[in-house]
Design an enzyme around this catalytic site. Structure first.
Site, PDB file in Angstrom:
ATOM      1  N   HIS A   1      -3.518  -4.367  -4.690  1.00 15.78           N
ATOM      2  CA  HIS A   1      -2.535  -5.385  -4.353  1.00 15.78           C
ATOM      3  C   HIS A   1      -2.772  -6.716  -5.056  1.00 15.78           C
ATOM      4  CE1 HIS A   1      -0.927  -8.782  -1.982  1.00 15.78           C
ATOM      5  NE2 HIS A   1       0.141  -8.004  -1.870  1.00 15.78           N
TER       6      HIS A   1
ATOM      7  N   HIS B   1       2.538   0.471   4.849  1.00 18.43           N
ATOM      8  CA  HIS B   1       2.282  -0.610   3.898  1.00 18.43           C
ATOM      9  C   HIS B   1       0.882  -0.496   3.298  1.00 18.43           C
ATOM     10  CE1 HIS B   1       1.560  -5.129   3.166  1.00 18.43           C
ATOM     11  NE2 HIS B   1       2.472  -4.747   2.280  1.00 18.43           N
TER      12      HIS B   1
END
Length: 291
Positions: free
Chosen positions: A83, A41
């Site tokens: 992100h 991730h």
């Protein structure tokens, strides 16, 4: 000694020593499936600053084939890997550009973002790490012979980001037969964004991030190949319902769940029959689910 405990699906599991004996429905699912694919991730983000090239390399050092990232557009239309829709958490944007609050990615040029330190917040050993462009990121993933789960982030604030993403993937050789069949997935929380990718490149494997109601699943299956939910929202019955349907490419829908970071939870979620687990600790999840 055995201890009975509850799983997230509401069924009971029995702990015997250090082993988990799953309920019959879960044991059957896990017993007839390979271990879940492990996705790092934002790279191996427990060990290096997220979405940086260092995190890609950290995943590679651990032997993890798949990395996940997040793609956004700069003010001048360059795709960067970050992100948050703001730069303040993972860079020194507030110090470098103190008058540019709220430091939104879309308000900065690629050259400005390239000046930022994206590593010091994580640890001094990563000082000077940069926010990579998608092109730079693809080069590193390719160099490592890894695979990419690419998330189009917040598409509602970046009109045309799907076309821009596919353009860069094409220019960098990531839309050839080998990459499309084996090494690339494009996903998003935006259903319309996933639809756009599927419409523009029907051969690309796509994923929808979320947990649709079972009754709504057929409508998603028309344009995606995966339904990728938070692990906190699923159980074995929901996973089985997804996998009973065929997705956009005529294969059973897959389920990659996020973000599972400890061994016990990884074992439990693997027992639901998921196809993949997205995690900041890919080595922990890999080792736990392959025992």
């Amino acid at each position: 000694m055995s201890v009975r405990t509850a799983t997230a699906s509401g069924a009971a599991a029995v702990l015997v020593g250090t082993c988990v004996l799953l309920p019959a429905t879960q044991a059957q699912a896990s017993g007839t499936r390979d271990a879940p694919v492990v996705y790092a991730h934002r790279g191996a983000s427990a060990y290096a600053p997220e979405n940086t090239l260092a995190a890609v390399d950290a995943a590679d050092d651990l032997g993890i084939a798949w990395v996940e990232n997040d793609v956004q557009l700069t003010k001048d239309g360059v795709l960067v890997v970050v992100h948050d829709t703001t730069l303040s958490r993972t860079t020194d944007a507030e110090e470098v550009f103190p008058d540019r609050a709220p430091w939104a990615v879309k308000d900065f040029t690629a050259a400005e973002i390239a000046k930022l330190d994206a590593g010091s917040w994580f640890g001094p050993g990563f000082a000077g790490a940069r926010v990579p462009t998608l092109t730079q990121y693809l080069h590193r993933v390719e160099r490592n012979r890894q695979k990419l789960l690419l998330e189009i982030k917040s598409p509602e604030i970046y009109p045309g980001i799907e076309r821009a993403t596919l353009r860069v993937l094409r220019e960098e050789g990531w839309l050839d037969r080998d990459h499309v069949k084996r090494r690339l997935i494009v996903q998003s929380f935006g259903a319309e964004s996933v639809k756009a990718v599927h419409a523009q490149r029907p051969d690309v494997v796509t994923g929808f991030l979320g947990t649709p109601a079972v009754s709504d699943l057929p409508s998603y299956a028309a344009f995606t190949d995966q339904i990728n939910p938070s692990y906190t929202t699923i159980g074995a019955d929901w996973v089985a319902a997804v996998q009973k349907l065929k997705g956009a490419h005529g294969k059973p829908l897959r389920v990659n769940t996020w973000t599972v970071n400890d061994a016990a939870k990884a074992v439990e979620v693997a027992g639901f029959g998921v196809d993949g687990i997205i995690t900041n600790h890919p080595d922990v999840v890999r080792d736990a689910t392959r025992r």
